[in-house]
Design a protein around this motif. Structure first.
Motif, PDB file in Angstrom:
ATOM      1  N   ASN A  55       0.831  -1.201   0.000  1.00  0.00           N
ATOM      2  CA  ASN A  55       0.000   0.000   0.000  1.00  0.00           C
ATOM      3  C   ASN A  55       0.866   1.252   0.000  1.00  0.00           C
ATOM      4  O   ASN A  55       1.787   1.389   0.807  1.00  0.00           O
ATOM      5  CB  ASN A  55      -0.887   0.053   1.248  1.00  0.00           C
ATOM      6  CG  ASN A  55      -2.011  -0.948   1.198  1.00  0.00           C
ATOM      7  OD1 ASN A  55      -1.888  -2.033   1.751  1.00  0.00           O
ATOM      8  ND2 ASN A  55      -3.099  -0.610   0.536  1.00  0.00           N
ATOM      9  N   TYR A 230      -7.903   0.426   7.130  1.00  0.00           N
ATOM     10  CA  TYR A 230      -8.001  -0.382   5.911  1.00  0.00           C
ATOM     11  C   TYR A 230      -9.146  -1.384   5.977  1.00  0.00           C
ATOM     12  O   TYR A 230      -9.851  -1.601   4.988  1.00  0.00           O
ATOM     13  CB  TYR A 230      -6.683  -1.114   5.686  1.00  0.00           C
ATOM     14  CG  TYR A 230      -6.624  -1.866   4.373  1.00  0.00           C
ATOM     15  CD1 TYR A 230      -6.287  -1.222   3.190  1.00  0.00           C
ATOM     16  CD2 TYR A 230      -6.905  -3.236   4.316  1.00  0.00           C
ATOM     17  CE1 TYR A 230      -6.237  -1.900   1.981  1.00  0.00           C
ATOM     18  CE2 TYR A 230      -6.861  -3.923   3.117  1.00  0.00           C
ATOM     19  CZ  TYR A 230      -6.522  -3.252   1.953  1.00  0.00           C
ATOM     20  OH  TYR A 230      -6.485  -3.937   0.765  1.00  0.00           O
ATOM     21  N   THR A 237     -10.065   2.705  -2.953  1.00  0.00           N
ATOM     22  CA  THR A 237      -8.689   2.400  -3.335  1.00  0.00           C
ATOM     23  C   THR A 237      -8.589   2.190  -4.833  1.00  0.00           C
ATOM     24  O   THR A 237      -9.578   1.939  -5.513  1.00  0.00           O
ATOM     25  CB  THR A 237      -8.183   1.126  -2.628  1.00  0.00           C
ATOM     26  OG1 THR A 237      -8.964   0.014  -3.072  1.00  0.00           O
ATOM     27  CG2 THR A 237      -8.278   1.254  -1.118  1.00  0.00           C
ATOM     28  N   GLU A 267      -1.467  -0.883  -4.181  1.00  0.00           N
ATOM     29  CA  GLU A 267      -2.783  -0.326  -3.897  1.00  0.00           C
ATOM     30  C   GLU A 267      -2.620   1.080  -3.335  1.00  0.00           C
ATOM     31  O   GLU A 267      -1.872   1.304  -2.388  1.00  0.00           O
ATOM     32  CB  GLU A 267      -3.513  -1.220  -2.890  1.00  0.00           C
ATOM     33  CG  GLU A 267      -4.961  -0.865  -2.687  1.00  0.00           C
ATOM     34  CD  GLU A 267      -5.665  -1.892  -1.805  1.00  0.00           C
ATOM     35  OE1 GLU A 267      -6.889  -2.002  -1.902  1.00  0.00           O
ATOM     36  OE2 GLU A 267      -4.975  -2.573  -1.019  1.00  0.00           O
TER      37      GLU A 267
END
Length: 323
Positions: A55, A230, A237, A267
């Protein structure tokens, strides 16, 4: 922004989201003497050859995660939350808080910068299985090399315990966190593995010597805030794929262009997730997070963002406020 190996060198150790043993090169740059690497090597089985969730943390979300008070009321959601092994790519360099590390240690947080974090978030049972397997293999290796135990140590008994799985928690609800801090092309671990570990129960505690939080309590809380954000907000996203995937590698979010030049799927969390645009001269008071129960008998929960105060005028709410 280009997400490249030049910007985040740790991506050179990852291909198709699998972390390779090239991670050893990062350790070598911090600790060239192989004999002094043993403590840090004990963390490698949690990450090497594991599939990573990668991420990139946008600036706006980073600012929310760094403030633990935003998520502390959702602390109970950490238990039994989804297990993962992940790599966080940060929008800016952060530093651990060593304020409560004893003065005689003489450690300076500026010597241990962080712009990427490897973390393992597992139930305590799975964490112990990996840790015990490493200890068992290391012990057998030392014996094969002719090393003998110190007086009073019973290696035979310890091997039997480890092979039989004794000492495991039998706990698949509580969560254990292990981090490995990274800066550019090297690890930046300041202390032994014990202080790199945390658990869901001590999220938000003071950065004291209790439970080792005087070293990496700030970084542990940042990661656990990310886990809450998250998993329990309806996060918007975008995934941009690696250069060999043949799939989309570019995305534009809120005027900013991202291109993925690595060999991994990354992501990106929408950088305007919390952004409010007010079209008139009126103002809005910043909002707050709240845990909202839902589902049958309210046995499920999610984190929502509640706007504080709105004045009349044309306002485009933050995306999280629409969830």
């Amino acid at each position: 922004m280009k997400l490249t190996e030049d910007k985040f060198p740790i991506l050179s150790c990852v291909e198709n989201n699998i972390l390779s043993d090239r991670l050893h090169e990062f350790l070598d740059r911090q600790v060239p003497d192989r004999k002094e690497q043993k403590e840090m090597l004990s963390s490698f089985p949690f990450f090497v050859n594991k599939r990573l969730q990668i991420n990139y943390i946008s600036k706006s979300i980073h600012e929310k995660l760094i403030d633990t008070s935003n998520f502390i009321k959702a602390k109970d959601l950490l238990k039994d939350s989804p297990a993962t092994v992940a790599l966080l790519l940060l929008p800016e360099t952060i530093y651990p808080d060593f304020t409560n590390v004893p003065d005689y240690v003489g450690v300076d947080p500026n010597d241990y910068p962080i712009n990427a974090i490897l973390f393992s978030w597992l139930n305590m049972d799975d964490h112990d299985k990996i840790s015990n397997a490493y200890t068992l293999n290391d012990l057998k290796k030392r014996i094969s090399e002719g090393e003998t135990p110190l007086q009073g140590a019973n290696w035979k008994n310890l091997i039997e315990q480890l092979e039989n799985g004794e000492g495991e928690w039998g706990n698949d609800i509580d969560r254990e966190l292990l981090i490995m801090p990274i800066y550019d092309d090297g690890t930046t671990q300041a202390t032994k593995q014990y202080e790199l570990q945390s658990n869901d129960e001590i999220y938000g505690w003071e950065y004291s010597e209790q439970e080792g939080r005087s070293w990496y309590g700030k970084i542990h809380d940042y990661v656990m805030s990310f886990i809450l954000f998250y998993n329990y907000t309806e996060t918007e996203t975008k995934i941009i794929h690696g250069i060999d995937s043949g799939e989309q590698r570019r995305v534009k979010l809120n005027g900013e262009k991202f291109i993925n030049s690595s060999k991994n799927d990354i992501e990106i969390i929408d950088s305007s997730y919390f952004t409010k645009i007010i079209r008139t001269g009126e103002f809005g008071v910043s909002g707050h997070f709240r845990v909202q129960r839902h589902g049958i008998e309210n046995n499920e929960a999610k984190i929502i963002f509640i706007d504080g105060y709105k004045k009349s005028g044309y306002t485009r709410n933050a995306k999280i406020e629409k969830k």
